[in-house]
Design a protein around this motif. Sequence first.
Motif, PDB file in Angstrom:
ATOM      1  N   TYR A   3       6.400  -5.507   6.602  1.00 16.40           N
ATOM      2  CA  TYR A   3       7.547  -5.063   5.818  1.00 16.40           C
ATOM      3  C   TYR A   3       7.172  -3.862   4.969  1.00 16.40           C
ATOM      4  CZ  TYR A   3       5.363  -8.374   2.470  1.00 16.40           C
ATOM      5  OH  TYR A   3       4.480  -9.077   1.680  1.00 16.40           O
ATOM      6  N   VAL A   4       8.188  -3.119   4.607  1.00 15.30           N
ATOM      7  CA  VAL A   4       7.976  -1.907   3.819  1.00 15.30           C
ATOM      8  C   VAL A   4       8.947  -1.892   2.646  1.00 15.30           C
ATOM      9  CG1 VAL A   4       7.230  -0.600   5.853  1.00 15.30           C
ATOM     10  CG2 VAL A   4       9.618  -0.467   5.105  1.00 15.30           C
ATOM     11  N   GLU A   5       8.577  -1.126   1.622  1.00 12.25           N
ATOM     12  CA  GLU A   5       9.470  -0.793   0.521  1.00 12.25           C
ATOM     13  C   GLU A   5       9.743   0.704   0.630  1.00 12.25           C
ATOM     14  OE1 GLU A   5       7.664  -1.899  -3.156  1.00 12.25           O
ATOM     15  OE2 GLU A   5       7.502  -4.029  -2.623  1.00 12.25           O
ATOM     16  N   PRO A   6      10.937   1.085   1.066  1.00  8.92           N
ATOM     17  CA  PRO A   6      11.221   2.509   1.266  1.00  8.92           C
ATOM     18  C   PRO A   6      11.487   3.205  -0.062  1.00  8.92           C
ATOM     19  CG  PRO A   6      13.167   1.203   1.764  1.00  8.92           C
ATOM     20  CD  PRO A   6      12.076   0.218   1.453  1.00  8.92           C
ATOM     21  N   PHE A  37      18.589   2.279   4.832  1.00  6.71           N
ATOM     22  CA  PHE A  37      18.309   2.860   6.147  1.00  6.71           C
ATOM     23  C   PHE A  37      19.587   2.804   6.948  1.00  6.71           C
ATOM     24  CE2 PHE A  37      17.383   1.826  10.650  1.00  6.71           C
ATOM     25  CZ  PHE A  37      16.919   3.069  11.033  1.00  6.71           C
ATOM     26  N   ASP A  38      20.039   3.954   7.395  1.00  9.00           N
ATOM     27  CA  ASP A  38      21.277   4.029   8.177  1.00  9.00           C
ATOM     28  C   ASP A  38      20.922   4.055   9.658  1.00  9.00           C
ATOM     29  OD1 ASP A  38      23.724   4.437   9.293  1.00  9.00           O
ATOM     30  OD2 ASP A  38      23.983   6.492   8.561  1.00  9.00           O
ATOM     31  N   PRO A  39      21.208   2.964  10.398  1.00 10.05           N
ATOM     32  CA  PRO A  39      20.847   2.941  11.819  1.00 10.05           C
ATOM     33  C   PRO A  39      21.811   3.703  12.711  1.00 10.05           C
ATOM     34  CG  PRO A  39      21.955   0.907  11.247  1.00 10.05           C
ATOM     35  CD  PRO A  39      21.856   1.715   9.963  1.00 10.05           C
ATOM     36  N   THR A  40      22.904   4.214  12.155  1.00  9.60           N
ATOM     37  CA  THR A  40      23.939   4.841  12.987  1.00  9.60           C
ATOM     38  C   THR A  40      23.421   5.975  13.853  1.00  9.60           C
ATOM     39  OG1 THR A  40      25.562   4.251  11.292  1.00  9.60           O
ATOM     40  CG2 THR A  40      26.243   5.851  12.958  1.00  9.60           C
ATOM     41  N   PRO A  41      22.577   6.882  13.332  1.00  7.69           N
ATOM     42  CA  PRO A  41      22.083   7.950  14.216  1.00  7.69           C
ATOM     43  C   PRO A  41      21.360   7.419  15.442  1.00  7.69           C
ATOM     44  CG  PRO A  41      21.651   8.478  11.925  1.00  7.69           C
ATOM     45  CD  PRO A  41      22.128   7.062  11.948  1.00  7.69           C
ATOM     46  N   CYS A  42      20.648   6.295  15.284  1.00  3.01           N
ATOM     47  CA  CYS A  42      19.965   5.711  16.434  1.00  3.01           C
ATOM     48  C   CYS A  42      20.969   5.105  17.405  1.00  3.01           C
ATOM     49  CB  CYS A  42      18.991   4.630  15.966  1.00  3.01           C
ATOM     50  SG  CYS A  42      17.753   5.208  14.801  1.00  3.01           S
ATOM     51  N   ALA A  74      10.306  16.284  19.837  1.00  2.00           N
ATOM     52  CA  ALA A  74      11.148  16.005  18.668  1.00  2.00           C
ATOM     53  C   ALA A  74      10.267  15.624  17.478  1.00  2.00           C
ATOM     54  CB  ALA A  74      12.114  14.869  18.987  1.00  2.00           C
ATOM     55  N   ARG A  75      10.622  16.129  16.317  1.00  2.00           N
ATOM     56  CA  ARG A  75       9.837  15.888  15.095  1.00  2.00           C
ATOM     57  C   ARG A  75      10.738  15.322  14.010  1.00  2.00           C
ATOM     58  NH1 ARG A  75       4.833  18.717  15.241  1.00  2.00           N
ATOM     59  NH2 ARG A  75       4.609  19.794  17.239  1.00  2.00           N
ATOM     60  N   VAL A  76      10.173  14.439  13.205  1.00  4.42           N
ATOM     61  CA  VAL A  76      10.913  13.792  12.131  1.00  4.42           C
ATOM     62  C   VAL A  76      10.067  13.822  10.866  1.00  4.42           C
ATOM     63  CG1 VAL A  76      11.860  11.599  11.311  1.00  4.42           C
ATOM     64  CG2 VAL A  76      12.201  12.271  13.675  1.00  4.42           C
ATOM     65  N   GLU A  77      10.696  14.103   9.749  1.00  2.00           N
ATOM     66  CA  GLU A  77      10.023  14.054   8.451  1.00  2.00           C
ATOM     67  C   GLU A  77      10.218  12.653   7.878  1.00  2.00           C
ATOM     68  OE1 GLU A  77       7.503  15.537   5.667  1.00  2.00           O
ATOM     69  OE2 GLU A  77       8.276  16.698   7.377  1.00  2.00           O
ATOM     70  N   VAL A  78       9.119  11.983   7.595  1.00  2.00           N
ATOM     71  CA  VAL A  78       9.153  10.619   7.078  1.00  2.00           C
ATOM     72  C   VAL A  78       8.920  10.655   5.570  1.00  2.00           C
ATOM     73  CG1 VAL A  78       8.104   8.323   7.199  1.00  2.00           C
ATOM     74  CG2 VAL A  78       8.315   9.712   9.278  1.00  2.00           C
ATOM     75  N   SER A  79       9.795  10.020   4.833  1.00  2.00           N
ATOM     76  CA  SER A  79       9.661   9.959   3.376  1.00  2.00           C
ATOM     77  C   SER A  79       8.553   8.988   2.980  1.00  2.00           C
ATOM     78  CB  SER A  79      10.984   9.515   2.746  1.00  2.00           C
ATOM     79  OG  SER A  79      12.022  10.414   3.060  1.00  2.00           O
ATOM     80  N   VAL A  82       0.853  -1.188   0.000  1.00  2.37           N
ATOM     81  CA  VAL A  82       0.000   0.000   0.000  1.00  2.37           C
ATOM     82  C   VAL A  82       0.886   1.235   0.000  1.00  2.37           C
ATOM     83  CG1 VAL A  82      -1.765   1.291   1.266  1.00  2.37           C
ATOM     84  CG2 VAL A  82      -1.834  -1.220   1.226  1.00  2.37           C
ATOM     85  N   GLU A  83       0.606   2.161  -0.901  1.00  2.00           N
ATOM     86  CA  GLU A  83       1.357   3.422  -0.960  1.00  2.00           C
ATOM     87  C   GLU A  83       1.048   4.276   0.264  1.00  2.00           C
ATOM     88  OE1 GLU A  83       3.427   4.734  -3.227  1.00  2.00           O
ATOM     89  OE2 GLU A  83       3.186   3.533  -5.059  1.00  2.00           O
ATOM     90  N   ILE A  84       2.083   4.759   0.924  1.00  2.00           N
ATOM     91  CA  ILE A  84       1.925   5.630   2.091  1.00  2.00           C
ATOM     92  C   ILE A  84       2.630   6.949   1.798  1.00  2.00           C
ATOM     93  CG2 ILE A  84       2.312   5.892   4.569  1.00  2.00           C
ATOM     94  CD1 ILE A  84       0.486   3.522   3.872  1.00  2.00           C
ATOM     95  N   GLN A  85       1.895   8.022   1.815  1.00  2.00           N
ATOM     96  CA  GLN A  85       2.499   9.336   1.615  1.00  2.00           C
ATOM     97  C   GLN A  85       3.310   9.728   2.841  1.00  2.00           C
ATOM     98  OE1 GLN A  85       2.400  11.089  -1.327  1.00  2.00           O
ATOM     99  NE2 GLN A  85       1.462   9.154  -2.009  1.00  2.00           N
ATOM    100  N   GLY A  86       4.396  10.438   2.611  1.00  2.52           N
ATOM    101  CA  GLY A  86       5.240  10.862   3.716  1.00  2.52           C
ATOM    102  C   GLY A  86       4.596  11.964   4.540  1.00  2.52           C
ATOM    103  N   GLY A  87       5.266  12.353   5.586  1.00  2.00           N
ATOM    104  CA  GLY A  87       4.746  13.404   6.452  1.00  2.00           C
ATOM    105  C   GLY A  87       5.569  13.535   7.715  1.00  2.00           C
ATOM    106  N   GLU A  88       5.192  14.488   8.539  1.00  2.00           N
ATOM    107  CA  GLU A  88       5.914  14.740   9.782  1.00  2.00           C
ATOM    108  C   GLU A  88       5.261  13.997  10.930  1.00  2.00           C
ATOM    109  OE1 GLU A  88       7.707  18.785  11.458  1.00  2.00           O
ATOM    110  OE2 GLU A  88       5.600  18.582  12.025  1.00  2.00           O
ATOM    111  N   VAL A  89       6.091  13.442  11.811  1.00  2.00           N
ATOM    112  CA  VAL A  89       5.577  12.806  13.019  1.00  2.00           C
ATOM    113  C   VAL A  89       6.288  13.393  14.230  1.00  2.00           C
ATOM    114  CG1 VAL A  89       4.956  10.637  11.905  1.00  2.00           C
ATOM    115  CG2 VAL A  89       7.221  10.892  12.916  1.00  2.00           C
ATOM    116  N   VAL A  90       5.573  13.442  15.338  1.00  2.00           N
ATOM    117  CA  VAL A  90       6.147  13.839  16.619  1.00  2.00           C
ATOM    118  C   VAL A  90       6.585  12.564  17.337  1.00  2.00           C
ATOM    119  CG1 VAL A  90       5.727  14.936  18.839  1.00  2.00           C
ATOM    120  CG2 VAL A  90       4.691  15.878  16.757  1.00  2.00           C
TER     121      VAL A  90
END
Length: 754
Positions: A491-494, A499-504, A264-269, A236-244
């Motif tokens: 599962y997702v198709e980005p 996906f770089d886990p290093t920041p986490c 904290a807010r993150v922009e999701v592609s 299913v196509e999911i449009q991106g957006g901001e999440v808190v």
Amino acid sequence: PNTMPADYKLNHFTREEATERYRLDANRNLFKQISPVICCGTANDKKEEIRQYFHATFEVYEKVFECLSGDDAFTVRPVHKLRHPLIFYYGHTACFFINKLVVAGLTERINPRFEEMFAIGVDEMSWDDLNEAHYNWPTVEEVTEYRRLVRDRIDSLIKGGSFPLSLPLTFNQSTANDGNAFWWVVVMGCEHERIHLETASVHVRELPMQYVKAEMSSFWTRCQDQSDRAPNNSMVEIQGGEVVLGRQDDSPVYGWDSDYSDNARVEVSPFKASKMLVSNAEYFSFIKDQGYQTQRYWDEEGWKWVQWKRPSHPWFWIKDDSIENEWGYTLRLQTEIIRMPWNWPVEVNHLESAAFCRWKSEVTGKTVRMPTESEWLLLFDRYVKQDQYSWTKAPGNVNLEHHRSSCPVDKYPQGPLYDIVGNTWQHTENAVYPYKGYKVQPFYDDFSMPTFDGRHACMKGGAWISTGNEATRDARFAFRRHFFQYIGIRYVEPSEATFDPTPCMGAKIGMDPEVESAAHFAYNKSICGVDNISVQIADYAKAAFLQHAKGLKPSRSLDLYCGAGRITYELTQLFGEAIGSDFTSRKLIPAFSMKEKGNTAYHVPTRPRGPLAKTEVRAADFSWAATRERAFFFQADPTNLHAHMSNFDLIVAMNVLENIHSPHIVPSHLLSRLNAGGVLIVASTYDWQPVCVPDRKVDNELFLPTNNPTEVLKSLVEAAGGRSVADPISLNAMFPTSESSGSLRTVTISTFVK
């Protein structure tokens, strides 16, 4: 064969007995409990709501243990040997209430032996003590009676009127006064027990069926909707957006420390998400395609696990040779084994989930992975919208409301997807990490921080058995990647290739200044020309032992409030076994790193309030490098040490007295763990610290400024069977505030022989 007594029954209160004894709602529904909203309402009504929630939590938790067919079922070790037997968890959640209220200085102990035995040991951490030789488990009847005493105590404290409730009750105000502290701990205890409702259920599910009462399936009623066929999954196509990210301090309900963020807010592609969780049938395609035998589908940790465990199917699947086809599997549930429900979600660990996604990438020719935590939050905000405390009816198979098992993956739609919340948890791509603004909660200061190690994978969404805080949007739980729980796969198709886990993974740097400071305190050479006080005390203690010990060899030492472990390591040069113990496991992280890896790193400011700089220290640079294997570390309460922490020839207690509520009980407790002729060293600044609750000082009436604290200490030691053998001495100690600055204090050392 089941050799347990057919009429075996735990001596729990019946529903009617509990209703009468505690004046509970006779119409309470254990399968529809909502977390108490603690942001508003009237104080008296809210107190009663929390009281009812406490009792409902106690009751439903005990229903898991009523699935066991006899006392032997409580003490049989799990087949994987990674956790304690169920007797531990039966006592653990009850003693948690008492231990945390004792930490807060709000009650007295009920059974000190139980409250140390059942205190810790629930995750695969270095300080978890899974050595069965250290435990002499009580009888099931004794633990049942203890649970009754705790239930009576908490109910009495709630109704007693000594602890006013001020609303809103928030994370930041949870230690403001005794009232806030009490109510926060009670709700914390409820949510803690609800976590173990789920983990204990998994433990029961792992027991051989001879230890389980199948008739309890009439209480834990499973979903009857199952099929030999499963629906085809799609994207299913999911449009991106901001999440808190995370909950805010004014959250309407209780949260664990890792739940909170500073807005904290993150922009999701944009991305594509699987419409459903992966069913048993969809996962079976991975098995048939030799998924468990193909190394390229597994990362290094995963392939090591495959070679170790040699799995050929998920943990709770059972191969049934009586079914004469390749689909010949059954499924183990909590209290029964059923024909494989191929349309239910598969339950696998994080390593298997990651391997499945790599296989899926290969067969589809597309990049497939697990969702990130932020992507899951976007799905929740867009399609679930309301959080648990606002539900009139659970939107999916969660909160125990609909079924007491998993159910078909296409049964509960939430927007264009199914099971964004509920059915099984969902593995995420990222390890759990601290949000911006993370702070520990002092009553449970090691709940989350030790899991921020890059080895604990975050999960979201909740399962059918997830209740309370677990069923909320911002709940963040994490397990080691090889652990099994009620966790499945979406599962997702980005849209982005990787996906770089290093920041986490790196978010922990500088997040726990108290631990970083403890490491610098332990391993600095000198600050402002003042030699390391840990080394000074260790040298003094070794010399004092050689001079004053009576008829003892240097076999076994204890370093209390050991922090990062420097004194413990110094003592290994003389003692055959050097034990280090701290009240909080957070501070033990550098000590274990030094033992297990031979090095540790920490970050401290280059100057007061300056930028952080990384310091690395190696065991090889110290004189105790060759003896560090003699050091062992345990988390323990210095006023209620584990039973196996005894028979010491030397005990060093530095900064213990000033950091606990009741310092006057320490000398007798320590002497009880010391061999006759052994030496006790007490090093103290006598600089009394507020313990957890800022407006209440340590219970130190004996140590009033008008009294000489060393004389008071001497009288307490002598009353407990000790004898002073040297005049107190004073040493200068630098408590660091940065790389090269600190606070100069005087440490007074008193020396005694038992």
